[in-house]
Write a protein that holds these residues in place. Structure first.
Motif, PDB file in Angstrom:
ATOM      1  N   LEU A  86       0.838  -1.202   0.000  1.00 52.07           N
ATOM      2  CA  LEU A  86       0.000   0.000   0.000  1.00 52.07           C
ATOM      3  C   LEU A  86       0.874   1.253   0.000  1.00 52.07           C
ATOM      4  O   LEU A  86       2.004   1.234   0.504  1.00 52.07           O
ATOM      5  CB  LEU A  86      -0.905   0.004   1.242  1.00 52.07           C
ATOM      6  N   PRO A  87       0.381   2.360  -0.553  1.00 47.29           N
ATOM      7  CA  PRO A  87       1.153   3.607  -0.559  1.00 47.29           C
ATOM      8  C   PRO A  87       1.389   4.109   0.866  1.00 47.29           C
ATOM      9  O   PRO A  87       0.485   4.059   1.704  1.00 47.29           O
ATOM     10  CB  PRO A  87       0.272   4.574  -1.351  1.00 47.29           C
ATOM     11  N   VAL A  88       2.592   4.610   1.139  1.00 45.05           N
ATOM     12  CA  VAL A  88       2.951   4.980   2.506  1.00 45.05           C
ATOM     13  C   VAL A  88       2.846   6.479   2.771  1.00 45.05           C
ATOM     14  O   VAL A  88       2.928   6.910   3.919  1.00 45.05           O
ATOM     15  CB  VAL A  88       4.380   4.492   2.849  1.00 45.05           C
ATOM     16  N   THR A  89       2.676   7.287   1.719  1.00 44.38           N
ATOM     17  CA  THR A  89       2.508   8.728   1.918  1.00 44.38           C
ATOM     18  C   THR A  89       1.283   9.209   1.150  1.00 44.38           C
ATOM     19  O   THR A  89       0.852   8.565   0.178  1.00 44.38           O
ATOM     20  CB  THR A  89       3.742   9.512   1.421  1.00 44.38           C
ATOM     21  N   ASN A  90       0.723  10.335   1.576  1.00 41.27           N
ATOM     22  CA  ASN A  90      -0.426  10.909   0.871  1.00 41.27           C
ATOM     23  C   ASN A  90      -0.066  11.265  -0.562  1.00 41.27           C
ATOM     24  O   ASN A  90      -0.902  11.149  -1.470  1.00 41.27           O
ATOM     25  CB  ASN A  90      -0.935  12.150   1.613  1.00 41.27           C
ATOM     26  N   GLU A  91       1.171  11.724  -0.765  1.00 39.54           N
ATOM     27  CA  GLU A  91       1.605  12.088  -2.117  1.00 39.54           C
ATOM     28  C   GLU A  91       1.614  10.851  -3.019  1.00 39.54           C
ATOM     29  O   GLU A  91       1.139  10.901  -4.161  1.00 39.54           O
ATOM     30  CB  GLU A  91       3.011  12.710  -2.078  1.00 39.54           C
ATOM     31  N   GLN A  92       2.141   9.753  -2.501  1.00 41.90           N
ATOM     32  CA  GLN A  92       2.186   8.506  -3.275  1.00 41.90           C
ATOM     33  C   GLN A  92       0.776   7.975  -3.529  1.00 41.90           C
ATOM     34  O   GLN A  92       0.461   7.540  -4.638  1.00 41.90           O
ATOM     35  CB  GLN A  92       3.011   7.462  -2.522  1.00 41.90           C
ATOM     36  N   ALA A  93      -0.069   8.018  -2.492  1.00 39.17           N
ATOM     37  CA  ALA A  93      -1.448   7.532  -2.640  1.00 39.17           C
ATOM     38  C   ALA A  93      -2.226   8.394  -3.625  1.00 39.17           C
ATOM     39  O   ALA A  93      -2.994   7.879  -4.447  1.00 39.17           O
ATOM     40  CB  ALA A  93      -2.147   7.528  -1.281  1.00 39.17           C
ATOM     41  N   GLY A  94      -2.027   9.727  -3.537  1.00 39.31           N
ATOM     42  CA  GLY A  94      -2.706  10.634  -4.462  1.00 39.31           C
ATOM     43  C   GLY A  94      -2.277  10.407  -5.887  1.00 39.31           C
ATOM     44  O   GLY A  94      -3.096  10.406  -6.820  1.00 39.31           O
ATOM     45  N   ALA A  95      -0.973  10.184  -6.077  1.00 38.99           N
ATOM     46  CA  ALA A  95      -0.455   9.940  -7.423  1.00 38.99           C
ATOM     47  C   ALA A  95      -0.993   8.627  -7.990  1.00 38.99           C
ATOM     48  O   ALA A  95      -1.326   8.532  -9.175  1.00 38.99           O
ATOM     49  CB  ALA A  95       1.073   9.916  -7.394  1.00 38.99           C
ATOM     50  N   GLU A  96      -1.113   7.608  -7.122  1.00 39.63           N
ATOM     51  CA  GLU A  96      -1.624   6.304  -7.544  1.00 39.63           C
ATOM     52  C   GLU A  96      -3.095   6.405  -7.976  1.00 39.63           C
ATOM     53  O   GLU A  96      -3.505   5.832  -8.991  1.00 39.63           O
ATOM     54  CB  GLU A  96      -1.468   5.303  -6.405  1.00 39.63           C
ATOM     55  N   PHE A  97      -3.878   7.144  -7.182  1.00 33.91           N
ATOM     56  CA  PHE A  97      -5.288   7.321  -7.518  1.00 33.91           C
ATOM     57  C   PHE A  97      -5.440   8.158  -8.794  1.00 33.91           C
ATOM     58  O   PHE A  97      -6.265   7.846  -9.664  1.00 33.91           O
ATOM     59  CB  PHE A  97      -6.020   7.995  -6.351  1.00 33.91           C
ATOM     60  N   ASP A  98      -4.637   9.204  -8.917  1.00 31.34           N
ATOM     61  CA  ASP A  98      -4.671  10.045 -10.109  1.00 31.34           C
ATOM     62  C   ASP A  98      -4.290   9.256 -11.356  1.00 31.34           C
ATOM     63  O   ASP A  98      -4.877   9.443 -12.424  1.00 31.34           O
ATOM     64  CB  ASP A  98      -3.732  11.242  -9.924  1.00 31.34           C
ATOM     65  N   THR A  99      -3.334   8.350 -11.195  1.00 33.17           N
ATOM     66  CA  THR A  99      -2.928   7.504 -12.331  1.00 33.17           C
ATOM     67  C   THR A  99      -4.076   6.621 -12.794  1.00 33.17           C
ATOM     68  O   THR A  99      -4.308   6.459 -14.000  1.00 33.17           O
ATOM     69  CB  THR A  99      -1.718   6.626 -11.932  1.00 33.17           C
TER      70      THR A  99
END
Length: 448
Positions: free
Chosen positions: A120-133
């Motif tokens: 799972l993504p460990v930072t909000n930036e990584q999670a946001g980028a994953e969802f945006d992708t």
């Protein structure tokens, strides 16, 4: 199959399944937390019983007295101007339009169930980028997941009232409750986060209550019960005789509120335990903030993520099924279609619109799938939520309150509520409900 009826518990669970949707995961908890905690809940409950409960019974009466699809029921019940009144039944098209983009969101959830088995993504930036992708650069995954959800929903509806819709809800709704209860029990082990979440949701802050809060609570009370698009009359047409309509309606409302509160406690326990953003609402709360917080728990986080997103999948699928049924039921009753033939026609429309919604967020094609400057997804959401649902609900309420015979309504409800409460309900239906729904519609349009 056309004469199938719900069992009493099947109707309650099916209607609750329609009401308990994805909004219970992000809209209800966020609104409660940001608008006064339990003060908002009290306001929401008052408006639910003063407006939503009244309008719900009105739509229920159309289906129960008409005993057919919503168009035919209104035509049958109208003493004059039958054709004109029956046209209002076609607001059920709004449910089909909602299903097209709603199943896209359920597809995102399906993708996140898959992702929850891995890292799972460990930072909000990584999670946001994953969802945006997923939304803007991975059309293949979005279309694949939407297609799987589409097949699940249409397969369930194809099996009919008893073998499909009721069986699905009798299995999924208790499973949803068990999953949430399990996560709630785990949340209790995170004592500091749970206490803060409980305070956030239940300690009243009357200073946060404003005119805007009142309108938000009114809109939530109305939209959370699937009104204005023919779902309630369609399900009510398949009720067994002598069902206690008041008790069933109260059970549906109670389940809807309970699931919303349980979801809120789970979501905000994690947010407070790990310092998440309590003000973030919408899909970002689920696909960004929570995904990151689950990652902090290691393997347990993966288990919790899978359980959480599966519970959302169940909530979404039961709602989506209810949106397909009204138009399918109409085509079967009106044109003597087989259920499968009716679903082929509806399926083509839903699938094409759903693909258009996916492509309206996909960067290479976004410009080709915009309507008046909005992505197709947002345009359909705006049209159905802000215009079609409120207008449909106003017309249905006006029809029952001003056109149907009062004696017939008393015959339907009198045994369950008595003369005194019936008169209060009837007055509220004629005067309070149409004004309240009109205010919601104006607020929604001007607010967006």
């Amino acid at each position: 199959m056309i004469n199938e009826k719900f069992s009493k518990i099947g109707f309650v669970l099916a209607m609750a399944g329609s009401a308990v949707g994805l909004g219970n995961a992000w809209k209800f908890p966020t609104m409660v937390g940001n608008n006064g905690g339990s003060a908002f809940i009290v306001l929401y409950l008052v408006l639910t019983f003063c407006v939503a409960f009244v309008a719900f019974l009105a739509e229920l009466s159309i289906g129960k007295l008409g005993e057919s699809d919503v168009v035919s029921s209104i035509y049958k019940l109208a003493p004059k101007h039958k054709r004109a009144w029956s046209l209002s039944g076609f607001f059920m098209i709004g449910a089909v339009l909602i299903a097209s983009f709603y199943m896209v969101v359920i597809g995102w959830i399906l993708k996140y169930i898959y992702l929850s088995f891995g890292k799972l993504p460990v930072t909000n930036e990584q999670a946001g980028a994953e969802f945006d992708t997923l939304l803007t650069n991975d059309a293949f995954s979005a279309i694949l997941c939407f297609s799987i959800v589409f097949l699940i929903v249409f397969f369930a509806v194809s099996k009919g009232i008893k073998s499909g819709i009721e069986r699905l809800n009798v299995w999924m709704m208790p499973s949803l409750f068990v999953l949430l209860f399990g996560m709630l029990c785990y949340s209790l082990t995170m004592s500091d986060g749970f206490v803060k979440a409980a305070k956030f949701l239940f300690v009243p802050n009357f200073d946060a209550i404003s005119a805007d809060t009142l309108l938000q609570a009114l809109g939530l009370a109305f939209f959370s019960l699937s009104m204005g698009v023919g779902v309630i009359p369609t399900y009510a047409a398949n009720l067994p005789e002598r069902t206690n309509l008041i008790k069933s309606t109260l059970s549906i409302i109670f389940i809807n509120i309970l699931i919303g509160i349980m979801m809120g406690l789970v979501v905000f326990t994690f947010i407070f335990a790990y310092g998440g953003d309590t003000t973030q609402g919408g899909p970002g709360l689920i696909f960004v903030s929570l995904a990151t917080l689950f990652a902090k728990l290691g393997v347990i986080g993966n288990v919790m993520a899978v359980a959480f997103f599966v519970s959302l999948l169940f909530a979404g699928v039961t709602s989506a099924v209810s949106m397909i049924e009204p138009f399918a039921y109409y085509l079967v009753r009106k044109f003597d279609f087989t259920r499968k033939k009716a679903l082929v026609y509806i399926g083509i429309l839903v699938y094409v619109l759903g693909i258009a919604c996916v492509l309206s967020y996909y960067k290479p094609t976004a410009q080709n799938f915009s309507v008046f400057g909005k992505p197709m997804f947002d345009a359909l959401d705006y049209l159905t939520s802000n215009i079609m649902m409120p207008i449909g609900a106003i017309i249905f309420s006006a029809f029952v309150g001003w056109v149907l015979k009062k004696d017939g309504l008393f015959f339907l409800f009198g045994d369950f509520m008595g003369k005194f409460w019936f008169e209060i309900w009837y007055f509220a239906l004629r005067f309070l409900v149409p004004i309240a729904i009109f205010i919601i519609m104006i607020y929604q349009i001007l607010g967006k």
